[in-house]
Design a protein around this motif. Structure first.
Motif, PDB file in Angstrom:
ATOM      1  N   LEU A   1       0.834  -1.296  -0.056  1.00 16.74           N
ATOM      2  CA  LEU A   1       0.121   0.086  -0.140  1.00 16.74           C
ATOM      3  C   LEU A   1       0.844   1.269   0.109  1.00 16.74           C
ATOM      4  N   VAL A   2       0.847   2.121  -1.032  1.00 12.76           N
ATOM      5  CA  VAL A   2       1.489   3.253  -1.119  1.00 12.76           C
ATOM      6  C   VAL A   2       0.559   4.561  -1.115  1.00 12.76           C
ATOM      7  N   ALA A   3       0.555   5.616  -0.380  1.00  9.89           N
ATOM      8  CA  ALA A   3       0.089   6.719  -0.430  1.00  9.89           C
ATOM      9  C   ALA A   3       1.053   8.035  -0.590  1.00  9.89           C
ATOM     10  N   TYR A   4       0.626   8.915  -1.326  1.00  8.27           N
ATOM     11  CA  TYR A   4       1.393  10.103  -1.627  1.00  8.27           C
ATOM     12  C   TYR A   4       0.585  11.162  -2.236  1.00  8.27           C
ATOM     13  N   ASP A   5       1.185  12.389  -1.859  1.00  8.76           N
ATOM     14  CA  ASP A   5       0.238  13.524  -2.261  1.00  8.76           C
ATOM     15  C   ASP A   5       1.401  14.744  -2.165  1.00  8.76           C
ATOM     16  N   LEU A   6       1.515  15.625  -3.153  1.00  9.13           N
ATOM     17  CA  LEU A   6       2.243  16.719  -3.042  1.00  9.13           C
ATOM     18  C   LEU A   6       1.626  18.094  -3.430  1.00  9.13           C
ATOM     19  N   PRO A   7       1.972  19.142  -2.871  1.00  2.00           N
ATOM     20  CA  PRO A   7       1.202  20.364  -2.997  1.00  2.00           C
ATOM     21  C   PRO A   7       1.275  20.878  -4.355  1.00  2.00           C
ATOM     22  N   PHE A   8       0.220  21.777  -4.612  1.00  2.00           N
ATOM     23  CA  PHE A   8       0.216  22.417  -6.086  1.00  2.00           C
ATOM     24  C   PHE A   8       1.040  23.772  -5.655  1.00  2.00           C
ATOM     25  N   GLU A   9       1.550  24.243  -6.686  1.00  2.00           N
ATOM     26  CA  GLU A   9       1.957  25.769  -6.726  1.00  2.00           C
ATOM     27  C   GLU A   9       0.821  26.565  -7.231  1.00  2.00           C
ATOM     28  N   ALA A  10       1.190  28.008  -7.474  1.00  2.00           N
ATOM     29  CA  ALA A  10       0.120  28.704  -7.931  1.00  2.00           C
ATOM     30  C   ALA A  10      -0.058  28.518  -9.180  1.00  2.00           C
ATOM     31  N   PRO A  11      -1.412  28.727  -9.673  1.00  2.00           N
ATOM     32  CA  PRO A  11      -2.473  29.243  -8.928  1.00  2.00           C
ATOM     33  C   PRO A  11      -3.332  28.223  -8.381  1.00  2.00           C
ATOM     34  N   LEU A  12      -3.171  26.942  -8.550  1.00  2.00           N
ATOM     35  CA  LEU A  12      -4.054  25.876  -7.830  1.00  2.00           C
ATOM     36  C   LEU A  12      -3.913  25.935  -6.251  1.00  2.00           C
ATOM     37  N   ASP A  13      -2.646  26.295  -5.575  1.00  2.33           N
ATOM     38  CA  ASP A  13      -2.508  26.266  -4.372  1.00  2.33           C
ATOM     39  C   ASP A  13      -3.401  26.624  -3.417  1.00  2.33           C
ATOM     40  N   ALA A  14      -4.256  27.818  -3.942  1.00  2.90           N
ATOM     41  CA  ALA A  14      -5.143  28.471  -3.322  1.00  2.90           C
ATOM     42  C   ALA A  14      -6.460  27.767  -3.082  1.00  2.90           C
ATOM     43  N   THR A  15      -6.716  26.949  -4.231  1.00  2.00           N
ATOM     44  CA  THR A  15      -8.101  26.083  -4.122  1.00  2.00           C
ATOM     45  C   THR A  15      -8.075  24.758  -3.511  1.00  2.00           C
ATOM     46  N   ARG A  16      -6.711  24.336  -3.539  1.00  2.00           N
ATOM     47  CA  ARG A  16      -6.658  22.885  -2.936  1.00  2.00           C
ATOM     48  C   ARG A  16      -5.264  22.814  -2.106  1.00  2.00           C
ATOM     49  N   PRO A  17      -5.266  23.733  -1.149  1.00  2.00           N
ATOM     50  CA  PRO A  17      -3.974  24.001  -0.254  1.00  2.00           C
ATOM     51  C   PRO A  17      -3.390  22.572   0.445  1.00  2.00           C
ATOM     52  N   LEU A  18      -2.203  22.212   0.203  1.00  2.00           N
ATOM     53  CA  LEU A  18      -1.463  21.106   0.959  1.00  2.00           C
ATOM     54  C   LEU A  18      -0.291  21.645   1.741  1.00  2.00           C
ATOM     55  N   SER A  19      -0.067  21.141   2.830  1.00  2.00           N
ATOM     56  CA  SER A  19       1.033  21.966   3.489  1.00  2.00           C
ATOM     57  C   SER A  19       2.494  21.399   3.237  1.00  2.00           C
ATOM     58  N   ALA A  20       2.580  20.119   2.532  1.00  2.00           N
ATOM     59  CA  ALA A  20       3.987  19.686   2.279  1.00  2.00           C
ATOM     60  C   ALA A  20       3.825  18.243   1.732  1.00  2.00           C
ATOM     61  N   PRO A  21       4.920  17.700   1.221  1.00  2.00           N
ATOM     62  CA  PRO A  21       4.748  16.650   0.197  1.00  2.00           C
ATOM     63  C   PRO A  21       4.881  15.524   1.268  1.00  2.00           C
ATOM     64  N   PHE A  22       4.435  14.364   1.083  1.00  2.00           N
ATOM     65  CA  PHE A  22       4.212  13.200   2.053  1.00  2.00           C
ATOM     66  C   PHE A  22       3.996  11.856   1.048  1.00  2.00           C
ATOM     67  N   ALA A  23       4.884  10.865   1.237  1.00  2.00           N
ATOM     68  CA  ALA A  23       4.515   9.760   0.839  1.00  2.00           C
ATOM     69  C   ALA A  23       4.671   8.427   2.036  1.00  2.00           C
ATOM     70  N   THR A  24       4.117   7.493   1.956  1.00  2.00           N
ATOM     71  CA  THR A  24       4.428   6.545   2.950  1.00  2.00           C
ATOM     72  C   THR A  24       3.938   4.932   2.154  1.00  2.00           C
ATOM     73  N   SER A  25       4.326   4.087   2.730  1.00  2.00           N
ATOM     74  CA  SER A  25       4.308   2.613   1.968  1.00  2.00           C
ATOM     75  C   SER A  25       4.282   1.685   3.175  1.00  2.00           C
ATOM     76  N   MET A  26       3.571   0.479   2.989  1.00  2.00           N
ATOM     77  CA  MET A  26       3.667  -0.591   3.961  1.00  2.00           C
ATOM     78  C   MET A  26       3.030  -1.711   3.319  1.00  2.00           C
ATOM     79  N   VAL A  27       3.536  -2.902   3.657  1.00  2.00           N
ATOM     80  CA  VAL A  27       3.136  -4.199   3.204  1.00  2.00           C
ATOM     81  C   VAL A  27       1.833  -4.803   4.123  1.00  2.00           C
ATOM     82  N   VAL A  28       1.037  -5.000   3.536  1.00  2.73           N
ATOM     83  CA  VAL A  28      -0.319  -5.578   4.190  1.00  2.73           C
ATOM     84  C   VAL A  28      -0.478  -7.162   3.981  1.00  2.73           C
ATOM     85  N   THR A  29      -0.370  -8.080   5.110  1.00  2.80           N
ATOM     86  CA  THR A  29      -0.383  -9.548   4.547  1.00  2.80           C
ATOM     87  C   THR A  29      -1.684 -10.170   5.356  1.00  2.80           C
TER      88      THR A  29
END
Lengths: 395, 266
Positions: free
Chosen positions: B163-191
């Motif tokens: 399972l991998v989850a990731y998201d990165l922030p937009f820069e202008a102009p889209l950052d104002a309408t969908r603001p994210l604070s910082a990039p982040f990714a995580t991963s783990m194995v599900v058994t």
């Protein structure tokens, strides 16, 4: 696997509003493609455009979801008595136990494209632009969940052109683990400049109506569509058609070119057959992914030739609808159900001379005959493959 | 109720660069300090993909690669689920800018990298695996939906997943309408059964909303948690970093339901 009964479905594409219109179009050989007139600098190509979406604004109360993609979703929900079927479902099944899984590739990105265009022209970012209700990949799923009053698990799947096929796999898993008793699956993708100019940049767009599996095929015609289906276990109002099997695989080859030997696609088809406990001889018809690009059709032919007898009837219905990308899986699943319920094998519209080097039994025109089991293929960029098997449960 | 096991956690985020550093911060052994995100170029990717992969692909694969280094399960036995709300913000901006030109021209590489499943596609190429991958989105609950979908697939098909989850922030102009604070990714194995690497046994339920979502005690980590859909994983990552007693975590999912995840150290 335990089959899932299909108890209602609805569709809108360039080939018609509602399942009856789509069925008539398939039987009469009347396609919905037209010369491209979309956007401020239309490319020289053909598209499958749903008429009049521009004049179907959402109600004031749904303004947060306003975009072409959600207009198409709502228009589709309003066909074929689908809203009534959902109300009936909710009277039988607790809405917290009805899953909603929708596929889309580009969601409402057109709204963002238009906002950038306004910014360029006027220097100002449009005040009414809203990302979450339009461009966000979850937008249509949230909108539909709200419209239908569903309370169960929900998410969007976005695996390019296999998106609204893979929703069936998740629906089956949520039901088989006991988290849901029913699911509404579907997909919606609408015309935008990203896909028109994007596929054009990869030289995958035809200047003519697409000709799947033709020896002169030269690319896709992009279309837009939406479709929804109710899947249930143990339902008494059995329509007779069910999801019998599913298979998913990856190509592990290239982001935008299919694996030439078709090994990934073949694996997806084998899994669908195994889950349905059926052999290749028991499949009456294969609805091909059949995009009409030289490489897709060859790779798909390679995968089928290594698995199925050369007599199995095959066709691609993209000549009617165009390639509806993230909505292709649900659109062609609905065509599979219509073929079974009404008894016909769709043809391959626009195709004049099937490529003899591909070796498949390509059906050029629609034929009326009993159909019991249909395999439907959907393959996407990123090498994402999904095969679904539909059929009558009692035969 | 779903039952599954978790192992091989990984993180790629500012100040949480790799699991060793993240574990120490999440176990409250060292203080959290935001630091610029390194320019990740995951070695598991073939050279062309290292050059052509988008920001989101490089970030997601960085985390996935770290999980693969810990688990003993062969990569080709793992199905995978990639969850992200936005996908690739830089490509959206570049494509939409190009499409606003009087004669639009888009880059073919950017277009094929724009599909939401590009990281999943590059991952299958990197590990040369025909196994199924899925790519989903559920706005701020994208990680939560990914975890749910992974738990369901693990149980339905008795199989292990990445399972991998990731998201990165937009820069202008889209950052104002969908603001994210910082990039982040995580991963783990599900058994579906425990292994030598198993760290937590989890049971998961979907329930009506009954309590606030689990939060991070540290204010900066809490800001990160609410500021990026993938960082909603932080309370679970904290359990993986410093397993204490049995703990039930609450995750916001949809307007009318939450996930309750009971975690027990193994």
């Amino acid at each position: 696997m335990d089959p899932l009964q299909i108890t209602a479905y609805t569709t809108v594409s360039a080939a018609g509003d509602g399942r009856e219109a789509l069925q008539s179009a398939l039987l009469e050989g009347k396609g919905g493609l037209q010369p491209n007139d979309f956007g401020h600098a239309p490319l020289d190509t053909w598209i499958g455009r749903v008429a009049d979406l521009e004049n179907r604004p959402l109600d004031e109360g749904d303004r947060q979801f306003e975009c072409r993609n959600n207009r198409l979703a709502l228009m589709t929900l309003q066909q074929d008595g689908f809203l009534t079927a959902v109300e009936s479902l909710k009277s039988r099944v607790d809405p917290t136990r009805i899953g909603l899984f929708l596929g889309t590739s580009t969601s409402g990105i057109l709204s963002t494209e238009q906002a950038y265009l306004k910014l360029r022209k006027s220097g100002r970012w449009p005040a009414g632009y809203h990302f979450k209700g339009s461009h966000d990949l979850f937008s249509a799923t949230q909108f539909v969940r709200q419209k239908l009053g569903l309370k169960g698990p929900a998410f969007s799947i976005s695996t390019a052109c296999s998106s609204s096929a893979k929703v069936f796999c998740d629906a089956h898993r949520f039901i088989s683990t006991g988290l849901c008793d029913a699911a509404i699956v579907g997909g919606v993708d609408s015309l935008c400049l990203t896909t028109l100019f994007g596929f054009n940049s990869l030289e995958l767009v035809s200047g003519q109506p697409c000709r799947p599996f033709d020896q002169n095929r030269d690319g896709i015609s992009i279309g837009e569509a939406a479709g929804f289906m109710i899947l249930e276990k143990n339902n008494t109002t059995d329509s007779g058609v069910a999801l019998l099997g599913y298979g998913e695989s990856s190509d592990a080859y290239h982001i935008s070119t299919p694996r030439p030997d078709g090994a990934g696609a073949r694996l997806a088809m084998e899994q669908a057959l195994n889950r349905a406990e059926l052999t290749v001889d028991e499949i009456d018809y294969i609805n091909l992914h059949g995009t009409a690009t030289p490489s897709n059709d060859r790779a798909e032919a390679n995968s089928i030739n290594r698995l199925f007898p050369s007599s199995t009837p095959c066709s691609s219905t993209k000549g009617w609808t165009g390639h509806t990308l993230g909505a292709a899986g649900i659109t062609e699943s609905i065509i599979a159900c219509l073929a079974i319920e009404a008894g016909f094998i769709p043809g391959t519209l626009n195709t004049q001379s099937p490529d003899p080097t591909l070796g498949l039994n390509i059906q050029r025109s629609t034929k009326t005959e009993p159909v019991t089991r249909v395999l439907s293929n959907s393959f996407g960029f990123g090498g994402s493959n999904c095969s679904l098997l539909f059929g009558r449960t009692s035969c | 109720m779903l039952s599954f096991y978790l192992e091989a956690p990984a993180v790629a985020a500012p100040g949480l660069d790799g699991w060793a550093k993240a574990k120490s911060v999440l176990a409250e052994e060292t203080a959290y300090r935001q630091a610029p995100l390194p320019d990740y170029v995951p070695k598991i990717l073939p050279p062309t993909a290292q050059r052509r992969g988008s920001q989101s692909t490089l970030l997601a694969i960085q985390a996935a690669q770290e999980s693969l280094g810990t688990t003993e399960i062969a990569p080709t036995e793992l199905a995978s689920i990639f969850a992200s709300s936005i996908g690739d913000p830089e490509i959206v901006d570049r494509l939409c800018s190009a499409l606003a030109d009087p004669q639009p021209m888009v880059s073919p590489t950017q277009f094929h990298n724009s599909v939401h499943n590009a990281p999943a596609g590059y991952w299958s190429i990197a590990i040369d695996s025909l196994e199924s991958t899925n790519s989903l989105a559920a706005s701020d609950a994208s990680f939560v939906a990914g975890l749910l979908s992974a738990a369901v697939q693990c149980q339905a098909e008795s199989r292990s997943l990445l399972l991998v989850a990731y998201d990165l922030p937009f820069e202008a102009p889209l950052d104002a309408t969908r603001p994210l604070s910082a990039p982040f990714a995580t991963s783990m194995v599900v058994t579906s059964s425990s292994t030598r690497q198993t760290q937590l046994h989890c049971t998961l339920e979907i329930n009506a909303i009954s309590a606030p979502a689990s939060r991070m005690a540290d204010a900066k980590l809490e800001q990160l948690r609410i500021g990026n859909p993938a960082a909603r994983a932080l309370p679970l990552l904290q359990q993986l970093a410093s397993p204490t007693d049995e703990e039930t975590l609450t995750f916001d999912y949809l307007p009318d339901c939450q996930l309750h995840l009971k975690c027990k150290p193994c």
